[in-house]
Design a protein around this motif. Structure first.
Motif, PDB file in Angstrom:
ATOM      1  N   ALA A   1     -31.471  34.183 -48.741  1.00  0.00           N
ATOM      2  CA  ALA A   1     -30.248  33.909 -49.509  1.00  0.00           C
ATOM      3  C   ALA A   1     -30.520  32.876 -50.596  1.00  0.00           C
ATOM      4  O   ALA A   1     -30.028  32.999 -51.726  1.00  0.00           O
ATOM      5  N   LEU A   2     -31.311  31.845 -50.278  1.00  0.00           N
ATOM      6  CA  LEU A   2     -31.659  30.839 -51.270  1.00  0.00           C
ATOM      7  C   LEU A   2     -32.491  31.443 -52.401  1.00  0.00           C
ATOM      8  O   LEU A   2     -32.289  31.117 -53.573  1.00  0.00           O
ATOM      9  N   PHE A   3     -33.394  32.352 -52.058  1.00  0.00           N
ATOM     10  CA  PHE A   3     -34.217  33.015 -53.069  1.00  0.00           C
ATOM     11  C   PHE A   3     -33.342  33.845 -54.016  1.00  0.00           C
ATOM     12  O   PHE A   3     -33.574  33.861 -55.231  1.00  0.00           O
ATOM     13  N   PHE A   4     -32.327  34.510 -53.477  1.00  0.00           N
ATOM     14  CA  PHE A   4     -31.416  35.284 -54.316  1.00  0.00           C
ATOM     15  C   PHE A   4     -30.668  34.390 -55.299  1.00  0.00           C
ATOM     16  O   PHE A   4     -30.285  34.840 -56.388  1.00  0.00           O
ATOM     17  N   ASP A   5     -30.446  33.132 -54.938  1.00  0.00           N
ATOM     18  CA  ASP A   5     -29.709  32.227 -55.813  1.00  0.00           C
ATOM     19  C   ASP A   5     -30.550  31.744 -56.991  1.00  0.00           C
ATOM     20  O   ASP A   5     -29.988  31.313 -57.999  1.00  0.00           O
ATOM     21  N   LEU A   6     -31.862  31.791 -56.879  1.00  0.00           N
ATOM     22  CA  LEU A   6     -32.722  31.277 -57.942  1.00  0.00           C
ATOM     23  C   LEU A   6     -32.554  32.093 -59.219  1.00  0.00           C
ATOM     24  O   LEU A   6     -32.567  33.325 -59.187  1.00  0.00           O
ATOM     25  N   GLU A   7     -32.430  31.393 -60.342  1.00  0.00           N
ATOM     26  CA  GLU A   7     -32.277  32.083 -61.625  1.00  0.00           C
ATOM     27  C   GLU A   7     -33.597  32.713 -62.062  1.00  0.00           C
ATOM     28  O   GLU A   7     -33.619  33.851 -62.522  1.00  0.00           O
ATOM     29  N   ARG A   8     -34.693  31.965 -61.909  1.00  0.00           N
ATOM     30  CA  ARG A   8     -36.014  32.474 -62.282  1.00  0.00           C
ATOM     31  C   ARG A   8     -36.873  32.523 -61.014  1.00  0.00           C
ATOM     32  O   ARG A   8     -37.609  31.575 -60.706  1.00  0.00           O
ATOM     33  N   LYS A   9     -36.770  33.639 -60.310  1.00  0.00           N
ATOM     34  CA  LYS A   9     -37.377  33.748 -58.987  1.00  0.00           C
ATOM     35  C   LYS A   9     -38.897  33.664 -59.019  1.00  0.00           C
ATOM     36  O   LYS A   9     -39.524  33.235 -58.049  1.00  0.00           O
ATOM     37  N   ILE A  10     -39.486  34.059 -60.115  1.00  0.00           N
ATOM     38  CA  ILE A  10     -40.945  34.053 -60.195  1.00  0.00           C
ATOM     39  C   ILE A  10     -41.506  32.633 -60.192  1.00  0.00           C
ATOM     40  O   ILE A  10     -42.681  32.411 -59.890  1.00  0.00           O
TER      41      ILE A  10
ATOM     42  N   VAL B   1     -40.674  30.229 -58.127  1.00  0.00           N
ATOM     43  CA  VAL B   1     -40.443  29.557 -56.847  1.00  0.00           C
ATOM     44  C   VAL B   1     -41.678  28.773 -56.403  1.00  0.00           C
ATOM     45  O   VAL B   1     -41.575  27.756 -55.700  1.00  0.00           O
ATOM     46  N   TRP B   2     -42.871  29.212 -56.812  1.00  0.00           N
ATOM     47  CA  TRP B   2     -44.096  28.534 -56.411  1.00  0.00           C
ATOM     48  C   TRP B   2     -44.173  27.105 -56.948  1.00  0.00           C
ATOM     49  O   TRP B   2     -44.916  26.262 -56.408  1.00  0.00           O
ATOM     50  N   ARG B   3     -43.408  26.805 -57.992  1.00  0.00           N
ATOM     51  CA  ARG B   3     -43.476  25.483 -58.600  1.00  0.00           C
ATOM     52  C   ARG B   3     -42.970  24.389 -57.653  1.00  0.00           C
ATOM     53  O   ARG B   3     -43.289  23.214 -57.836  1.00  0.00           O
ATOM     54  N   PHE B   4     -42.159  24.765 -56.657  1.00  0.00           N
ATOM     55  CA  PHE B   4     -41.721  23.771 -55.676  1.00  0.00           C
ATOM     56  C   PHE B   4     -42.916  23.144 -54.966  1.00  0.00           C
ATOM     57  O   PHE B   4     -42.860  21.987 -54.532  1.00  0.00           O
ATOM     58  N   TYR B   5     -43.991  23.913 -54.834  1.00  0.00           N
ATOM     59  CA  TYR B   5     -45.143  23.456 -54.055  1.00  0.00           C
ATOM     60  C   TYR B   5     -46.329  23.081 -54.935  1.00  0.00           C
ATOM     61  O   TYR B   5     -47.440  22.915 -54.454  1.00  0.00           O
ATOM     62  N   ALA B   6     -46.074  22.940 -56.226  1.00  0.00           N
ATOM     63  CA  ALA B   6     -47.113  22.485 -57.134  1.00  0.00           C
ATOM     64  C   ALA B   6     -47.159  20.963 -57.212  1.00  0.00           C
ATOM     65  O   ALA B   6     -48.116  20.390 -57.724  1.00  0.00           O
ATOM     66  N   THR B   7     -46.114  20.318 -56.689  1.00  0.00           N
ATOM     67  CA  THR B   7     -46.061  18.858 -56.734  1.00  0.00           C
ATOM     68  C   THR B   7     -45.098  18.363 -55.661  1.00  0.00           C
ATOM     69  O   THR B   7     -44.345  19.142 -55.075  1.00  0.00           O
ATOM     70  N   LEU B   8     -45.136  17.069 -55.401  1.00  0.00           N
ATOM     71  CA  LEU B   8     -44.177  16.408 -54.506  1.00  0.00           C
ATOM     72  C   LEU B   8     -43.553  15.252 -55.266  1.00  0.00           C
ATOM     73  O   LEU B   8     -44.238  14.291 -55.619  1.00  0.00           O
TER      74      LEU B   8
END
Length: 337
Positions: A67-76, A78-85
């Motif tokens: 459901a959270l993935f469906f809410d993302l405007e630019r789904k591609i 999503v990996w950027r969440f894990y590119a940094t902290l």
């Protein structure tokens, strides 16, 4: 801030976010109770919590993340969440908590799979080549390490449950969300929905009775936290008072008082108190279903109400005419700037 491109419209979160927050808290509650049951040696008394709850939590969390993935405007992206902290971002911390939760929960689910879901375990163990050589040893290894896995799930479950509230409280521009009580409130609500799920699915009367009692205590704590949250809002400035008015006597009041406080907390509390000495399956199931519905309503009310007020909706906060005068002075060669 008079420019619409500078102050964007944030009323964009719908059912997807409420569903994610609900299922995240629900999974957190099951993680905590499953780990607690294993660590306290309650295998015989709580077979669902020990053997099946981790798999149910894993499935619920997967649906919530979808459901959270469906809410993302630019789904591609999503990996950027894990590119940094980003240590100052609750959303960044939550992303990393989730990536730790999935393997910990999956390993605990594998530990209980042979007893919790015997047909599925036998089918997996019977798969050619991988079944006896890989899957069966993995089952045994996870079972041997299930106490450390249980402790890890308790810790991560608490982190996941409280994060769902901190995620919203970090938005300072939304008065209704700007409260430190949202984290504890969402954690207790998640624990309550987890206990309710065990009551709903348990076949052992002892397990149903135990978690019905636990849920009653959690509901009383939740009542207290909701009351403190309302007091906190009412004792705030005009912005907080205007925000909380939406649930006290505004457009969200019926859903809040009747749906959440009444049917989601009040009625289940009465039913579970009536079963303090002896659990009755039909009443326990009805109470548990109402608690689950109330848990979702809490998230829906908070997400929706938080987007109905902001700091920029009050004229005394900013005068667009002042900005225009400053711009005019700046463009005048003989002006103050």
């Amino acid at each position: 801030m008079a420019n619409p491109r500078i102050t964007p419209d944030m009323a964009i979160w719908g059912w997807q976010i409420a569903t994610y927050l609900f299922l995240g808290g629900f999974a957190a509650g099951l993680m905590v109770f499953s780990g607690w049951a294993i660590l306290s040696g309650r295998d015989e008394q709580t077979p669902f919590a020990v053997n099946r709850a981790p798999m149910v939590a894993l499935a619920g969390l997967a649906v919530g993340m979808t459901a959270l993935f469906f809410d993302l405007e630019r789904k591609i992206n999503v990996w950027r969440f894990y590119a940094t902290l980003r240590v100052t971002s609750p959303m960044s911390w939550g992303s990393w908590v989730l990536i730790l939760v999935f393997p910990a929960l999956a390993l605990l689910a594998l530990a209980g799979l042979p007893k919790g879901f015997p047909p599925l375990a036998r089918w997996l163990e019977g798969l050619p080549f991988v079944g006896p050589r890989i899957i069966a040893p993995v089952f045994r290894l996870c079972f041997d390490w299930r106490r450390p896995l249980a402790a890890l799930n308790v810790a991560l479950g608490i982190a996941l449950g409280i994060y769902t509230g901190i995620l919203l409280s970090g938005f300072n521009a939304r008065p209704f969300w700007h409260s430190a009580l949202l984290g504890p409130l969402f954690l207790i609500s998640g624990l309550s929905t987890g206990a309710a799920m065990i009551v709903l699915a348990a076949s052992d009367p002892r397990e149903r009775h135990l978690f019905g009692r636990i849920d009653l205590g959690l509901i009383l704590i939740e009542f207290t936290l909701v009351g403190l949250f309302l007091i906190d809002m009412l004792n705030g400035d005009a912005l907080h008072q205007a925000a909380v008015a939406h649930v006290l006597d505004g457009n969200m009041s019926a859903l809040f008082w009747i749906g959440f406080m009444g049917l989601g907390l009040g009625v289940p509390a009465v039913l579970e108190a009536a079963m303090w000495r002896r659990s009755m399956a039909p009443i326990a199931i009805a109470a548990a279903a109402l608690v689950l519905g109330g848990g979702f309503l809490l998230r829906e009310i908070v997400v929706t109400t938080g987007q109905q007020t902001s700091w920029t909706q009050f004229h005394n906060q900013f005068d667009p005419a002042l900005l225009q005068r400053l711009r005019s002075d700046g463009m005048d060669a003989d002006g103050r700037f």
